[in-house]
Each structure stands twice: as structure tokens, then as C-alpha cells.
Scaffold this active site. Structure first.
Site, PDB file in Angstrom:
ATOM      1  N   GLY A  41       0.824  -1.220   0.000  1.00 42.87           N
ATOM      2  CA  GLY A  41       0.000   0.000   0.000  1.00 42.87           C
ATOM      3  C   GLY A  41       0.846   1.252   0.000  1.00 42.87           C
ATOM      4  NE  ARG A  93      -4.484   5.662  -2.611  1.00 41.21           N
ATOM      5  CZ  ARG A  93      -5.459   5.590  -1.720  1.00 41.21           C
ATOM      6  NH1 ARG A  93      -5.665   6.595  -0.890  1.00 41.21           N
ATOM      7  NH2 ARG A  93      -6.254   4.554  -1.662  1.00 41.21           N
ATOM      8  CG  ASN A 119       1.007   1.319   4.878  1.00 37.80           C
ATOM      9  OD1 ASN A 119       0.744   2.031   5.857  1.00 37.80           O
ATOM     10  ND2 ASN A 119       0.633   1.658   3.647  1.00 37.80           N
ATOM     11  CE1 TYR A 170      -8.645   0.965   9.545  1.00 39.44           C
ATOM     12  CE2 TYR A 170      -8.810   2.042  11.691  1.00 39.44           C
ATOM     13  CZ  TYR A 170      -8.110   1.786  10.524  1.00 39.44           C
ATOM     14  OH  TYR A 170      -6.868   2.348  10.343  1.00 39.44           O
ATOM     15  CB  SER A 171     -11.896  -0.940  16.310  1.00 41.72           C
ATOM     16  OG  SER A 171     -12.191   0.414  16.117  1.00 41.72           O
ATOM     17  CG  LEU A 224       6.629  -5.655  -7.969  1.00 41.37           C
ATOM     18  CD1 LEU A 224       7.233  -6.796  -7.134  1.00 41.37           C
ATOM     19  CD2 LEU A 224       6.701  -5.996  -9.451  1.00 41.37           C
ATOM     20  CE  LYS A 266      -5.582  -0.967  10.228  1.00 40.37           C
ATOM     21  NZ  LYS A 266      -4.390  -1.252   9.414  1.00 40.37           N
ATOM     22  CB  SER A 293      -5.583   1.925  13.898  1.00 39.91           C
ATOM     23  OG  SER A 293      -6.380   2.993  14.386  1.00 39.91           O
ATOM     24  CB  ILE A 339      -1.950   9.801   9.751  1.00 37.42           C
ATOM     25  CG1 ILE A 339      -1.486   8.986  10.981  1.00 37.42           C
ATOM     26  CG2 ILE A 339      -0.765  10.218   8.882  1.00 37.42           C
ATOM     27  CD1 ILE A 339      -0.573   9.712  11.960  1.00 37.42           C
TER      28      ILE A 339
END
Ligand code: NAP
Length: 233
Positions: free
Chosen positions: A8, A11, A77, A143-144, A51, A147, A130, A176
């Protein structure tokens, strides 16, 4: 020369990691999925390889590793979020999709990176969790949880792989400034910034520096390093 694969890295935080490792003289490989233009431009700028592979797809990850001679340092990442939903509104598809990238992508890449590291009795793995993976976040249950699972994986593998000379550490970023937070308006971002004692949100570079630090330590493993401006969890 040590080779570092950053997933990842087209960006955001991954791109900042690629810039840092490149600046420090490492052989950098940028992984990307959808943002081909950005990835190729960054690779061109850093004189490194890019790649494509969807990290949630084990076969694509295998093909990516087949195109690489070796990976000494792996930075897991690549990650996605869903912008926040009440738990009741989450679908089984949400759970499968987010876990397949955030946890599954990390697992897939570590699986294919390990044979070389074990053979060399040397390797560095840095995962990206995170702060929500530590504290949990309202309306971010999927998400939590994904992570938090990354932290569990990191700590387990640190135990298992230490005897093979491989360290496994984790970064837990706070808020971030990347596309991932583009869903928040200016007022919300300001509020989040002020919730941190350092009174600002983080830059991708802040995280890149910390990833580089952990990847270059000899006696640190199984740790979760918060890069969050002191955000009070
Ligand atoms: P971002 O700006 O949205 O970038 C996400 C990166 O992940 C992109 O390069 C994207 O590549 C890549 N990616 C997504 N799905 C992928 C897949 N299936 N296969 C390969 N690459 C994939 O996000 P970011 O803020 O830099 O986030 C990077 C990591 O930090 C994530 O794990 C995220 O959860 C974590 N994090 C971020 C924050 C934050 O506040 N920003 C806080 C805590 C943790 P393409 O565009 O090429 O598809």
C-alpha cells in the site's frame, strides 16, 4: 543491500515509508493495488520497483513474491476503512472485506516473506495497526477489530519468530493526514487534532520515521508503538 517491501505504498503512509527507506539507501519495492499512476510516479522518483497486487488475494501476493528475489524487511501497511458505521448497520460483507485486507493482507504477505527470512535467520516485519485497534472506536467496530487482530498477530509472531532472528513490531498511528481521513470535514479534523496533547494531526512522514526506526532495531520485538501525538485513549 537490504530489500524492503512496503504494501500500500502508492500514497499516504506507505508512500512516506518508501521515501524514508529510499533516502536511507535501501532497495525499495512499492506495492500498490488501484493507484497505478501514483505508484509508478513514486517508483520513478525513487528509482525503485513498483508491483501491483491486491494483498487480500493470496494468489496475487504469491505472484508478487515470485517477481521479487528476496524481502528482508516487510512493512504491512495496506489497509482500508469504511468511514464509520453503527455496528447494527455493518454487513457481513463489510466484515469480510475489511478483515480480508487489514488482517488477511498482512497474513498473506508475511507467509510469502518468511521462507527467505527464516533461511537467512534475519528479518524485520513492521505491521500497521491503529490507535483504534488498542482502544476500540465507536462506529468503527469492523476497522477497530481488524486492527486489534493485527496487534494479536504481531505479538504472536514476535514470540514464534524471535528464535529465527526475525523481529515483528507494530505501529499504531493516531489521526494522520491522508486520504483515509478525507471523509472528515475540517471542523472534525480540528477537533481530532486538539484531542492530542501535541495539538495536531500526524503527517505520513511522522509514521514513516517510526516504521524506519522499528525496522532498524536489533533488540525490540513484539511492541506496539503509538504514533499519535499523545492522543488520550
Ligand atoms: P490511504 O491514504 O487510504 O492509503 C491506503 C493505501 O493502501 C493505498 O496505497 C492503497 O493502494 C493501499 N491498499 C488498500 N487496499 C489494498 C489492497 N487490497 N492491496 C494493496 N494495497 C491496498 O491510507 P493511509 O492513511 O496511508 O493508511 C495506511 C495504513 O495506516 C492503513 O493500514 C491504515 O489502516 C493505517 N492507519 C491510518 C491512519 C490514518 O489516520 N490515516 C490511522 C491509523 C492507521 P491503492 O490506492 O493502490 O489501491
Amino acid at each position: 543491500m537490504k530489500t524492503v517491501l512496503i504494501t500500500g505504498a502508492s500514497r499516504g503512509i506507505g508512500a512516506a515509508c518508501a521515501e524514508k527507506f529510499s533516502l536511507e539507501g535501501f532497495d525499495v519495492i512499492i506495492n500498490y493495488n488501484r493507484s497505478e499512476k501514483a505508484a509508478l510516479e513514486l517508483a520513478d522518483k525513487l528509482h525503485c520497483r513498483a508491483l501491483r497486487a491486491d494483498v487480500s488475494d493470496a494468489r496475487q501476493v504469491e505472484n508478487m513474491f515470485n517477481a521479487i528475489e528476496k524481502v528482508d524487511i516487510l512493512v504491512c501497511n495496506a489497509g482500508i476503512s469504511d468511514g464509520g458505521k453503527m455496528f447494527c448497520d455493518t454487513t457481513f460483507q463489510d466484515w469480510a472485506r475489511i478483515f480480508s485486507v487489514n488482517l488477511g493482507g498482512t497474513v498473506n504477505c508475511i507467509k510469502y516473506a518468511l521462507p527467505h527470512m527464516v533461511h537467512e535467520k534475519w528479518g524485520r516485519i513492521v505491521t500497521i495497526s491503529s490507535m483504534w485497534g488498542i482502544s476500540g472506536a465507536s462506529c468503527e467496530s469492523v476497522y477497530s477489530s481488524s486492527k486489534a487482530a493485527v496487534i494479536g498477530l504481531t505479538k504472536s509472531l514476535a514470540q514464534e519468530l524471535g528464535p529465527s532472528g526475525i523481529t515483528v513490531n507494530c505501529i499504531a498511528p493516531g489521526v494522520i493526514d491522508t486520504d483515509m481521513n478525507a471523509c472528515y470535514d475540517e471542523a472534525t479534523m480540528k477537533e481530532l487534532a486538539m484531542a492530542a496533547p501535541l495539538c495536531r494531526t500526524g503527517s505520513p512522514r511522522d509514521v514513516g520515521e517510526a516504521v524506519f526506526f522499528l525496522a532498524n532495531q536489533e533488540f525490540i520485538t513484539g511492541q506496539v508503538l503509538g504514533v499519535d501525538g499523545g492522543f488520550l485513549l
